[in-house]
Design a protein around this motif. Structure first.
Motif, PDB file in Angstrom:
ATOM      1  N   UNK A   1      23.157   7.816  26.025  1.00 53.23           N
ATOM      2  CA  UNK A   1      21.888   8.051  26.720  1.00 53.23           C
ATOM      3  C   UNK A   1      22.039   7.753  28.212  1.00 53.23           C
ATOM      4  N   UNK A   2      21.353   8.531  29.026  1.00 52.15           N
ATOM      5  CA  UNK A   2      21.413   8.370  30.484  1.00 52.15           C
ATOM      6  C   UNK A   2      20.022   8.041  31.005  1.00 52.15           C
ATOM      7  N   UNK A   3      19.562   6.828  30.728  1.00 51.30           N
ATOM      8  CA  UNK A   3      18.264   6.403  31.248  1.00 51.30           C
ATOM      9  C   UNK A   3      18.431   5.908  32.681  1.00 51.30           C
ATOM     10  N   UNK A   4      17.434   6.252  33.497  1.00 48.73           N
ATOM     11  CA  UNK A   4      17.493   5.938  34.925  1.00 48.73           C
ATOM     12  C   UNK A   4      16.751   4.638  35.218  1.00 48.73           C
ATOM     13  N   UNK A   5      17.363   3.786  36.026  1.00 47.72           N
ATOM     14  CA  UNK A   5      16.738   2.510  36.406  1.00 47.72           C
ATOM     15  C   UNK A   5      17.228   2.104  37.797  1.00 47.72           C
ATOM     16  N   UNK A   6      16.381   1.409  38.570  1.00 51.65           N
ATOM     17  CA  UNK A   6      16.834   0.929  39.886  1.00 51.65           C
ATOM     18  C   UNK A   6      17.754  -0.278  39.718  1.00 51.65           C
TER      19      UNK A   6
ATOM     20  N   UNK B   1      21.902   9.333  45.209  1.00 49.11           N
ATOM     21  CA  UNK B   1      23.004  10.264  44.996  1.00 49.11           C
ATOM     22  C   UNK B   1      22.647  11.607  45.623  1.00 49.11           C
ATOM     23  N   UNK B   2      23.607  12.526  45.593  1.00 51.13           N
ATOM     24  CA  UNK B   2      23.435  13.772  46.330  1.00 51.13           C
ATOM     25  C   UNK B   2      22.891  14.915  45.472  1.00 51.13           C
ATOM     26  N   UNK B   3      21.869  14.641  44.650  1.00 53.20           N
ATOM     27  CA  UNK B   3      21.209  15.725  43.930  1.00 53.20           C
ATOM     28  C   UNK B   3      19.720  15.422  43.858  1.00 53.20           C
ATOM     29  N   UNK B   4      18.963  16.443  43.530  1.00 58.23           N
ATOM     30  CA  UNK B   4      17.509  16.422  43.689  1.00 58.23           C
ATOM     31  C   UNK B   4      16.842  15.229  43.019  1.00 58.23           C
ATOM     32  N   UNK B   5      17.129  15.020  41.752  1.00 57.33           N
ATOM     33  CA  UNK B   5      16.448  13.970  40.993  1.00 57.33           C
ATOM     34  C   UNK B   5      16.620  12.595  41.635  1.00 57.33           C
ATOM     35  N   UNK B   6      17.832  12.269  42.011  1.00 61.93           N
ATOM     36  CA  UNK B   6      18.098  10.974  42.620  1.00 61.93           C
ATOM     37  C   UNK B   6      17.389  10.839  43.963  1.00 61.93           C
ATOM     38  N   UNK B   7      17.383  11.923  44.744  1.00 61.77           N
ATOM     39  CA  UNK B   7      16.705  11.901  46.039  1.00 61.77           C
ATOM     40  C   UNK B   7      15.211  11.654  45.871  1.00 61.77           C
ATOM     41  N   UNK B   8      14.598  12.342  44.909  1.00 62.53           N
ATOM     42  CA  UNK B   8      13.157  12.188  44.694  1.00 62.53           C
ATOM     43  C   UNK B   8      12.817  10.769  44.255  1.00 62.53           C
TER      44      UNK B   8
ATOM     45  N   UNK C   1      20.279   4.261  39.181  1.00 64.78           N
ATOM     46  CA  UNK C   1      21.522   4.585  38.483  1.00 64.78           C
ATOM     47  C   UNK C   1      21.220   4.918  37.023  1.00 64.78           C
ATOM     48  N   UNK C   2      22.149   5.614  36.401  1.00 60.28           N
ATOM     49  CA  UNK C   2      22.005   6.016  35.002  1.00 60.28           C
ATOM     50  C   UNK C   2      22.820   5.087  34.103  1.00 60.28           C
ATOM     51  N   UNK C   3      22.216   4.691  32.990  1.00 57.97           N
ATOM     52  CA  UNK C   3      22.893   3.752  32.094  1.00 57.97           C
ATOM     53  C   UNK C   3      24.204   4.331  31.569  1.00 57.97           C
ATOM     54  N   UNK C   4      24.208   5.630  31.236  1.00 58.91           N
ATOM     55  CA  UNK C   4      25.424   6.256  30.714  1.00 58.91           C
ATOM     56  C   UNK C   4      26.536   6.301  31.736  1.00 58.91           C
ATOM     57  N   UNK C   5      26.184   6.594  32.991  1.00 52.94           N
ATOM     58  CA  UNK C   5      27.182   6.606  34.063  1.00 52.94           C
ATOM     59  C   UNK C   5      27.780   5.217  34.248  1.00 52.94           C
TER      60      UNK C   5
END
Length: 514
Positions: free
Chosen positions: A453-458, A254-261, A302-306
């Protein structure tokens, strides 16, 4: 400044060359298609005067539509990547080529046409040997105008994962890095100047050729130059010349820092494991799901909440395990996409307010914000008002938010906008580095527990996992090393210390593999 620019080319010259190659490829291919459409269309307009106004009017009308708007209109149909960017650029380029083709063909002096017919030439010979050669300089001028416009406008391609110099410019804006803005801007300016020079040279040679003033050696040189340009355009337009092989794993972000990293960390891990990787970073959050379901990318974090609220449009649930299992099962069934192991990054969505404004109106919860909305100016990124996990969903739980104003800014500017008192609130995330050690910003309490909750996972397309089953193990091992505190510190290095996300990701990846 100059030291930063020098350092960039020392460490990232290969990346710059890739972006330059993508920019030239998209521009050249778009120009070729536009010319193949516009020149025959111009011929038809001259041959059949009745339809000239209709054809010219249609393409001039399309030209009034901004390229970005064209992109947004065709994204649902074509998905992300080079294809929609090419369509938008072609529509931009057709009018100047068409108008110059018509003007050039109509501008041939009548006496020359009469002379040609008097010499016994048939109509086809008149067009081929008289009209087109005499009109060629003006047609070429139209193509030059279109080429320069395409080179400048191709920066937008970076917003939909098609690459190009726009990546540098948008990254520079997001990080407030003047060195990246200068490198990107100057690169595009030089590319435009080189393009203009080449067409000027061709046009000069063509005029001299028509007049018979060009010596035989120069005629051959002109023909060789024209052939080289056409060959370059065709070669650059071939996907295999600049893109990775079919076996490459296409990683998006996505187009923000966390996702890019995080995406870059995953890319480094896969490369270290022997996989070939193609990066398609900086894709707008509103279209990245279309990118993976449309076979434009193979995986991204991606984020689970999204996924729960925005993609699947299911009811909110505050239990992390239930949310994860729900989206995992639904994605596998509906989209043939697998959720791999979750990281421990919980990037909860929320709203950030200027502390001064919060104290002035007594706003510390989202309920307080709703009650005082008419006094509040919102800094939005364009999606917040419409997403189910944004203002649209908030209004269903908290009631309507009648804000004083809502203004759209680039996501990378939102905290600067608040700091400059140009807005009072903006969408925020619990891992935003700008919220660390500051008393100028306040993160509002979600007192009615709207956000899950917005947990991040590939997430990975199933067919890719079937072809490359080892991907899961590689990414799961990396995910186990990522948690909320870690990603906050990584975000800070980019958003506060102004390091490049690739450098930050590489440093972290090296640290967990020592």
């Amino acid at each position: 400044m100059w030291e930063q620019i020098f350092t960039y080319f020392q460490t990232s010259a290969h990346r710059w060359l890739t972006m330059l190659s993508d920019h030239v490829r998209i521009s050249a291919f778009s120009l070729l298609i536009a010319a193949l459409i516009a020149v025959p269309a111009g011929l038809i307009c001259v041959r059949f005067n009745r339809i000239e106004k209709v054809v010219r009017g249609l393409f001039n009308l399309l030209r009034l539509v901004p390229s970005l708007a064209v992109l947004l209109l065709i994204l649902p149909v074509m998905g992300t990547g080079s294809a929609p960017a090419t369509v938008a650029l072609v529509l931009l380029a057709i009018p100047p080529i068409l108008m110059n083709t018509v003007a050039g063909l109509e501008g041939v002096p009548p006496f020359m046409l009469e002379t040609a017919e008097g010499l016994g030439m048939e109509q086809t010979q008149v067009w081929v040997k008289v009209r087109f050669p005499l009109a060629a300089p003006l047609i070429l001028a139209g193509i030059k105008t279109a080429a320069v416009e395409i080179v400048a406008s191709a920066t937008l391609a970076a917003k939909i994962g098609a690459g190009g110099m726009g990546e540098l410019i948008f990254t520079g804006i997001g990080l407030f890095r003047m060195d990246l803005l200068l490198i990107g801007g100057i690169s595009i300016a030089l590319l435009s100047l080189i393009t203009s020079f080449l067409f000027d040279l061709l046009e000069t040679m063509l005029i001299k050729y028509n007049k018979g003033d060009l010596p035989m050696k120069r005629k051959k040189a002109a023909a060789a130059l024209l052939a080289a340009v056409l060959l370059s355009v065709n070669l650059l337009s071939l996907p295999g010349c600049t893109q990775s092989e079919d076996t490459a794993i296409r990683i998006g972000s996505k187009d923000f820092t966390e996702s890019l990293i995080v995406s870059e960390i995953y890319a480094l891990a896969l490369e270290d494991a022997g996989y070939q990787v193609e990066r398609k970073m900086d894709i707008a959050g509103s279209i990245i799901h279309t990118a993976i379901t449309g076979d434009e990318i193979d995986l991204y974090p991606e984020y689970t909440g999204t996924a729960l609220l925005s993609i699947l449009k299911l009811e909110m649930n505050s239990d992390p395990d239930i949310v994860y299992n729900t989206v995992k099962d639904a994605y596998n069934e509906q989209f043939q996409i697998t959720w791999l192991d979750s990281t421990q990054i919980n990037d909860t969505q929320g709203i950030t307010i200027r502390t001064e404004t919060a104290k002035q109106y007594g706003i510390y919860t989202i309920s307080d914000l709703q009650a005082n909305a008419d006094k509040i100016r919102v800094c939005s990124q364009g999606e917040f008002e419409y997403r189910d996990d944004g203002l649209s969903g908030l209004s269903k739980v908290y009631g309507p938010f009648n804000f004083q104003s809502i203004t759209v800014y680039d996501n990378g500017l939102k905290y600067q906008i608040l700091e400059n008192n140009e807005a009072d609130v903006c969408p925020g995330y619990s891992t935003d580095a700008q919220l660390i050690n500051t008393d100028k910003l306040t993160y509002l309490e979600d007192d009615k527990h709207f956000w899950p909750p917005y947990y991040l996972a590939p997430i990975v397309r199933n067919n890719i996992l079937e072809e490359n089953p080892g991907i899961a193990k590689v990414l799961n091992q990396v995910s186990a090393k990522l948690d909320t505190e870690t990603v906050i510190s990584l975000n800070a290095k980019v958003d506060i210390d102004n390091q490049e996300y690739e450098e930050v990701a590489k440093e972290f990846y090296d640290s967990i593999n020592q």
